[in-house]
Scaffold this active site. Structure first.
Site, PDB file in Angstrom:
ATOM      1  N   ASP A  24       0.825  -1.210   0.000  1.00 16.30           N
ATOM      2  CA  ASP A  24       0.000   0.000   0.000  1.00 16.30           C
ATOM      3  C   ASP A  24       0.863   1.266   0.000  1.00 16.30           C
ATOM      4  OD1 ASP A  24      -2.347   1.420  -0.013  1.00 16.30           O
ATOM      5  OD2 ASP A  24      -2.761   1.170   2.130  1.00 16.30           O
ATOM      6  N   ASN A  72     -11.033  -2.789  -5.207  1.00 15.54           N
ATOM      7  CA  ASN A  72     -10.309  -1.814  -6.033  1.00 15.54           C
ATOM      8  C   ASN A  72     -11.061  -1.471  -7.324  1.00 15.54           C
ATOM      9  OD1 ASN A  72      -7.026  -3.008  -4.989  1.00 15.54           O
ATOM     10  ND2 ASN A  72      -8.135  -1.207  -4.265  1.00 15.54           N
TER      11      ASN A  72
HETATM   12  C1  IPE Z   1      -5.325  -2.787  -0.188  1.00 16.65           C
HETATM   13  O1  IPE Z   1      -5.034  -1.453  -0.333  1.00 16.65           O
HETATM   14  C2  IPE Z   1      -5.344  -3.480  -1.534  1.00 16.65           C
HETATM   15  C3  IPE Z   1      -4.046  -3.655  -2.163  1.00 16.65           C
HETATM   16  C4  IPE Z   1      -2.875  -3.313  -1.654  1.00 16.65           C
HETATM   17  C5  IPE Z   1      -4.083  -4.301  -3.452  1.00 16.65           C
HETATM   18  P1  IPE Z   1      -6.181  -0.343  -0.478  1.00 16.65           P
HETATM   19  O2  IPE Z   1      -5.465   0.934  -0.636  1.00 16.65           O
HETATM   20  O3  IPE Z   1      -7.137  -0.736  -1.522  1.00 16.65           O
HETATM   21  O4  IPE Z   1      -6.904  -0.446   0.941  1.00 16.65           O
HETATM   22  P2  IPE Z   1      -7.813   0.594   1.717  1.00 16.65           P
HETATM   23  O5  IPE Z   1      -8.873   1.037   0.779  1.00 16.65           O
HETATM   24  O6  IPE Z   1      -6.916   1.729   2.138  1.00 16.65           O
HETATM   25  O7  IPE Z   1      -8.326  -0.160   2.908  1.00 16.65           O
HETATM   26  C1  IPE Z   2      -1.521   0.381  -3.425  1.00 18.64           C
HETATM   27  O1  IPE Z   2      -1.365   1.757  -3.475  1.00 18.64           O
HETATM   28  C2  IPE Z   2      -1.787  -0.201  -4.786  1.00 18.64           C
HETATM   29  C3  IPE Z   2      -3.155  -0.733  -4.969  1.00 18.64           C
HETATM   30  C4  IPE Z   2      -4.095  -0.746  -4.076  1.00 18.64           C
HETATM   31  C5  IPE Z   2      -3.470  -1.290  -6.271  1.00 18.64           C
HETATM   32  P1  IPE Z   2      -2.608   2.751  -3.399  1.00 18.64           P
HETATM   33  O2  IPE Z   2      -3.026   3.094  -4.781  1.00 18.64           O
HETATM   34  O3  IPE Z   2      -3.668   2.208  -2.524  1.00 18.64           O
HETATM   35  O4  IPE Z   2      -1.922   4.010  -2.719  1.00 18.64           O
HETATM   36  P2  IPE Z   2      -2.531   4.978  -1.624  1.00 18.64           P
HETATM   37  O5  IPE Z   2      -3.050   4.127  -0.510  1.00 18.64           O
HETATM   38  O6  IPE Z   2      -3.624   5.759  -2.286  1.00 18.64           O
HETATM   39  O7  IPE Z   2      -1.375   5.814  -1.190  1.00 18.64           O
HETATM   40 MG    MG Z   3      -4.121   2.362  -0.562  1.00 18.82          MG
END
Ligand code: IPE
Ligand code: IPE
Ligand code: MG
Length: 236
Positions: A24, A72
């Site tokens: 993340d 997602n």
């Molecule tokens: C979790 O991260 C999913 C992945 C790393 C693929 P998210 O960024 O989607 O999670 P939330 O929404 O902050 O809980």
């Molecule tokens: C994790 O990074 C990647 C996926 C969930 C696919 P994020 O896109 O969730 O990054 P933040 O949480 O917005 O920083």
């Molecule tokens: Mg995230």
């Protein structure tokens, strides 16, 4: 996999067999640099590549990576399509190196919901590495624990009584060793529908490091930390 009956190892001794990571923080990494989110995702893929290379010597049997969750799909279409494009390009650019390094790829989650070309690439990668005997890299694609458990329970019910064992036998992770250690980057401390069942007795490790900055040294640090923990599984 199920909950081990007794405690294993002692402080300082335990070698993690199966580590999972919630990768993340790509968006925040990009934002800090006033760059588009897509740039953060691209750097996130580079971190995956470096980690898969660096994880070779750590004695891990399985590294499970959360790449795309069932939630997602709530993101804007252009971001989803950036992520899908990155996955395609990653398979095209990195499959041969991984296959040559004896890595076995596995997917958890309902990846068949992706578009046909990506499904074909994924299935090609699975076939190409199926006979490999080194580290398993399990990538979670369109993965959500609730969906996984519902699918497993449906299959278990069709066969007979539902018990923890019959559900576990049908989880996407059924052929993997028990989850030892679950890491989440970016400072968030939640599971976000990842490996809820498998994490029942996993050790948890959180870091503020944003995913594009995460390296094999961080993984090593987490595994060293894991080795000092005493796991009791409810016993004593
Ligand atoms: C979790 O991260 C999913 C992945 C790393 C693929 P998210 O960024 O989607 O999670 P939330 O929404 O902050 O809980
Ligand atoms: C994790 O990074 C990647 C996926 C969930 C696919 P994020 O896109 O969730 O990054 P933040 O949480 O917005 O920083
Ligand atoms: Mg995230």
């Amino acid at each position: 996999m199920s909950v081990p009956a007794a405690k294993t190892g002692g402080p300082g001794e335990a070698q993690a067999r199966h580590v999972a990571i919630i990768m993340d923080g790509n968006g925040r990494w990009a934002k800090k640099r006033r760059m588009p989110r897509a740039f953060g995702h691209q750097k996130g893929v580079e971190a995956v590549r470096a980690l898969v290379r660096g994880a070779q010597g750590l004695g891990l049997e399985v590294l499970t990576l959360y790449a795309f969750s069932t939630e997602n799909w709530r993101r804007p279409e252009d971001e989803i399509s950036d992520l899908m494009g990155l996955m395609e390009r990653f398979i095209l650019s990195d499959l041969e190196e991984m296959a040559g390094n004896n890595i076995r790829l596995k997917i958890i989650g309902d990846y068949k919901a992706f578009k046909g070309e990506l499904v074909d690439l994924i299935e090609g990668a699975l076939t190409r590495t199926a006979a490999n005997t080194g580290t398993t890299i399990a990538v979670a694609l369109n993965y959500g624990s609730m969906d996984e458990i519902a699918r497993a329970a449906t299959k278990a019910a069709a066969e007979g009584p539902i018990t923890p064992e019959t559900i576990a036998r049908h989880l996407d992770t059924a052929d993997l060793p028990p989850l030892d250690l679950l890491i989440r980057t970016s400072g968030e401390e939640r599971l976000s529908n990842f490996l809820l069942w498998q994490a029942a007795y996993a050790e948890l490790w959180f870091t503020d490091v944003l995913w594009p900055d995460f390296t094999a040294d961080h993984l090593k640090q987490a595994m060293q930390d894991f080795a000092t923990r005493e796991r009791r599984y409810g016993g004593r």
